[in-house]
Design an enzyme around this catalytic site. Structure first.
Site, PDB file in Angstrom:
ATOM      1  CE  LYS A 110      -3.771   2.428   2.662  1.00  0.00           C
ATOM      2  NZ  LYS A 110      -4.523   2.365   3.524  1.00  0.00           N
ATOM      3  CE  LYS A 150      -5.951   1.928  -0.562  1.00  0.00           C
ATOM      4  NZ  LYS A 150      -6.354   2.172   0.813  1.00  0.00           N
TER       5      LYS A 150
HETATM    6  C1  PBG Z   1      -7.209   3.196   5.320  1.00  0.00           C
HETATM    7  C2  PBG Z   1      -7.653   3.199   4.026  1.00  0.00           C
HETATM    8  C3  PBG Z   1      -7.496   4.207   2.959  1.00  0.00           C
HETATM    9  C4  PBG Z   1      -8.095   3.677   1.802  1.00  0.00           C
HETATM   10  C5  PBG Z   1      -8.582   2.494   2.024  1.00  0.00           C
HETATM   11  N1  PBG Z   1      -8.239   1.962   3.497  1.00  0.00           N
HETATM   12  C6  PBG Z   1      -7.116   5.719   3.155  1.00  0.00           C
HETATM   13  C7  PBG Z   1      -5.885   5.816   3.536  1.00  0.00           C
HETATM   14  O1  PBG Z   1      -4.666   5.132   3.583  1.00  0.00           O
HETATM   15  O2  PBG Z   1      -5.295   6.972   3.554  1.00  0.00           O
HETATM   16  C8  PBG Z   1      -8.293   4.397   0.700  1.00  0.00           C
HETATM   17  C9  PBG Z   1      -9.179   3.879  -0.464  1.00  0.00           C
HETATM   18  C10 PBG Z   1      -9.372   4.733  -1.724  1.00  0.00           C
HETATM   19  O3  PBG Z   1      -8.712   5.802  -2.011  1.00  0.00           O
HETATM   20  O4  PBG Z   1     -10.420   4.574  -2.568  1.00  0.00           O
HETATM   21  N2  PBG Z   1      -8.377   2.651   6.304  1.00  0.00           N
END
Ligand code: PBG
Length: 322
Positions: free
Chosen positions: A194, A247
């Site tokens: 991520k 991601k």
């Molecule tokens: C954290 C989380 C995020 C997203 C999914 N889970 C936000 C972040 O890491 O700031 C982002 C998903 C998206 O942008 O569609 N709980």
């Protein structure tokens, strides 16, 4: 003699016949937001067509996803009250747990009911973990919170939990906790690779979880690094991850491919809020063909190696594929 690859592109039927990549609604996962204490769904201005749901509208939208053939839904909870330690996240009567009980009663096994497992939607400071006095995200105490949240979500009906906080050791801590509570059969879909991405902006409007200070770069990955994703993925697998995720998706297709080639478990890719917003915004301006851009983006994620795709267009595209 001229080589003529164009022969196989001549008609739509020929192109369909020889397509290397096909989309299947069963491999889509729809992210959904449930907000506590609202009486009507609220459309997210930076994500036209996506809503913060009430209990009722969540049930309706989840039902529509199932009808369309979508394979999974993943829930994000937005509590009415936030505090330093994100107490609502593992409260049996917290917004996520209430929604899980609703949807598992409604939907049973007709779809895979998943949960995002993190603290940022629940903490007053908006970070994904507990903070040290100096304001750093404190890895190991955060793991205890994640363990407790995992058990609360499983008890309420989550069929897969998906930790997204990028804490070291989070998969092992969650696996231990689930096993200890008798939830041996609940898989973990780990947000393994991520990245600290600018493309989460609209999501932070939707989930009301923008960090109140600083950013997430000390726990999420640097966009400059691809090999680090292989390390993160290998660690998550060693800790017991059942599905690994990359991601965002579109700007990280090289990472999706490398992870796919390196692992033997299903690979998920998350087409995040910014990917959605960019296409919707350009289309709203008449600058790109919306429907073609959506299909092209999803085919490309699949072609790169994603077995599963998280996308806010899941229901719409599933219907189109029917
Ligand atoms: C954290 C989380 C995020 C997203 C999914 N889970 C936000 C972040 O890491 O700031 C982002 C998903 C998206 O942008 O569609 N709980």
């Amino acid at each position: 003699m001229i080589e003529r690859p164009r022969r196989l592109r001549r008609t739509p039927a020929l192109r369909r016949l020889v397509a290397e990549t096909r989309l299947d609604p069963a491999a889509f996962i729809l992210p959904m937001f449930i907000k506590e204490g609202i009486s009507d769904p609220v459309e997210i201005s930076s994500m036209p067509g996506v809503h913060q749901h009430t209990r009722e509208s969540l049930r309706k939208a989840a039902h529509e996803a199932v009808e369309a053939g979508v394979g999974g839904v993943i829930l994000f909870g937005i509590p009415a009250h936030k505090d330093e330690r994100g107490s609502a996240a593992d409260d049996p009567n917290g917004v996520m747990q209430v929604a899980l009980r609703d949807l598992s009663a409604d939907l049973g096994d007709s779809v895979v009911l998943m949960t995002d497992l993190c603290l940022d939607e629940y903490t007053s400071h908006g970070h994904c973990g507990l903070l040290t006095p100096s304001g750093e995200v404190d890895n190991d105490p955060t793991l205890e919170r994640y363990a407790s949240i995992a058990v609360a979500q499983a008890a309420a009906g989550a069929q897969v939990v998906a930790p997204s906080g990028m804490m070291d050791g989070q998969v092992a801590a969650i696996r231990d906790a689930l096993d200890g509570a008798g939830y041996h059969n609940i898989p973990i879909m780990a947000y393994s690779a991520k990245y600290a991405s600018a493309l989460y902006g609209p999501f932070r409007d939707a989930a009301e979880c923008a960090p109140q200070f600083g950013d997430r770069a000390a726990y999420q990955q640097d966009p400059a690094n691809a090999r680090e994703s292989l390390r993160e993925t290998a660690l998550d697998l060693a800790e017991g991850a059942d599905i690994v995720m990359v991601k965002p998706a579109s700007l990280y297709l090289d990472v999706v491919r490398q992870v796919k080639d390196a692992v033997e478990v299903p690979v998920a890719a998350y087409q995040v809020s910014g990917e959605y917003a960019m296409i919707e915004a350009a289309a709203a301006n008449g600058w790109i063909d919306r429907d073609r851009a959506i299909m092209e983006s999803l085919v490309s994620i699949r072609r790169a190696g994603a077995d599963l795709t998280l996308t806010y267009w899941a229901t719409e595209v599933a219907r189109r594929l029917r």
